[in-house]
Design an enzyme around this catalytic site. Structure first.
Site, PDB file in Angstrom:
ATOM      1  CE  LYS A  52     109.627   0.957 -10.054  1.00  0.00           C
ATOM      2  NZ  LYS A  52     110.472  -0.099  -9.480  1.00  0.00           N
ATOM      3  CD  GLN A  96     114.045  -0.696  -8.913  1.00  0.00           C
ATOM      4  OE1 GLN A  96     113.051  -0.015  -8.700  1.00  0.00           O
ATOM      5  NE2 GLN A  96     114.067  -1.623  -9.845  1.00  0.00           N
ATOM      6  CG  ASP A 119     107.707  -4.565  -5.628  1.00  0.00           C
ATOM      7  OD1 ASP A 119     107.207  -4.074  -6.660  1.00  0.00           O
ATOM      8  OD2 ASP A 119     108.858  -4.297  -5.248  1.00  0.00           O
TER       9      ASP A 119
END
Length: 281
Positions: A52, A96, A119
């Site tokens: 990422k 995460q 997200d």
């Protein structure tokens, strides 16, 4: 049978986003910023975070990476996320998962404001998706829709079957397809006549987390098959679809790896840029 090349499509999207991020910076004298929080030493999570960060660098998004030890307290993680929520340089926040077992993930995620929820996991964003209103959508199902769109597959009026009902893939996938005028059935571990239902699908999306779960006798001739599954078998990646046997029956199919996977990070970058744009309205 046409193989949908997710790596190629994701690269095209990153190229587009690079230009858009540069335009944003030129217009607002501010670089788009994504904060990533990793707690613990999970090897797979470390790989995901590095990918990422690398993707952010490629498209010109500034990454704020925060690595916290496994024994971090609930309060210390929440305090960090709250500080990032108040930081004007940060347009998106990603925590995460999975987190270490002693941490309450729901409480930590609830510290992310909807406007920075890249997200798309917050109740507010899921609610907006359910109402077909503007918001941020979970990256993987959004990537599936982009694959379908860029492959020239129109879902309107089609019978779509989603196998799997998770909060991060199955449920938002169902809502996206419904909002795009597909007729949607969601199947799961308690579904009766699963094989028959899958075999009636024009578009079959497998997100069940079991290797080779979708077999050839579950697939309609000429169907579009999207494999979201990522499973490890003897150090190799395998999807939820028995690819070798299913592929000859399909009109379009995604491979594993190289299908949906690369799209997830591409959509994370897109969501971050969209959050940045909304922040300056």
């Amino acid at each position: 049978m046409t193989l949908i090349d997710g790596k190629k499509i994701a690269a095209e999207i990153r190229s587009e986003l690079k230009a858009e991020a540069a335009d944003f910076q030129a217009k607002y004298a501010q670089q788009v910023g994504l904060a990533v929080v990793l707690v613990g030493e999970d090897a797979a999570s470390q790989v995901y975070v590095r990918n990422k960060i690398r993707a952010c660098e490629e498209v010109g998004i500034r990454s704020f990476a925060h690595f916290m030890p496994t024994d971090s307290t609930q309060k210390s993680v929440e305090d960090l996320v709250c500080a990032l929520a108040d930081d004007d340089r940060v347009h998106g926040i990603l925590v995460q998962l999975p987190l270490p077992a002693h941490l309450d993930a729901e409480r930590i995620l609830s510290c992310i404001p909807r406007q920075k929820d890249v997200d798309g996991f917050s109740a507010a964003n899921i609610g907006r998706l359910a109402l077909d209103e503007e918001g941020t959508v979970a990256c993987t199902p959004l990537g599936v829709m982009e694959l379908l769109h860029r492959s020239g597959i129109n879902v309107a009026g089609k019978r779509a079957v989603v196998v799997g009902r998770s909060k991060i893939v199955g449920r938002p996938m169902m809502l996206l397809l419904l909002n795009a005028d597909a007729t949607v059935t969601v199947c799961h571990s308690r579904t009766n006549e699963l094989k028959r239902i899958c075999s009636e699908a024009d578009i079959l999306i497998a997100a069940v987390g079991k290797p080779h779960f979708i077999t050839a006798d579950m697939v309609k001739q000429g169907a579009v098959v999207i494999d979201v599954g990522i499973n490890r078998i003897d150090d190799k990646l395998a999807g939820d679809v028995d690819f070798d046997r299913v592929a000859p029956k399909t009109s379009f199919i995604t491979p594993v790896p190289g299908g949906v996977g690369p799209m997830t990070i591409a959509m994370l970058l897109k969501n971050t840029l969209d959050c940045a744009r909304r922040s300056v309205r």
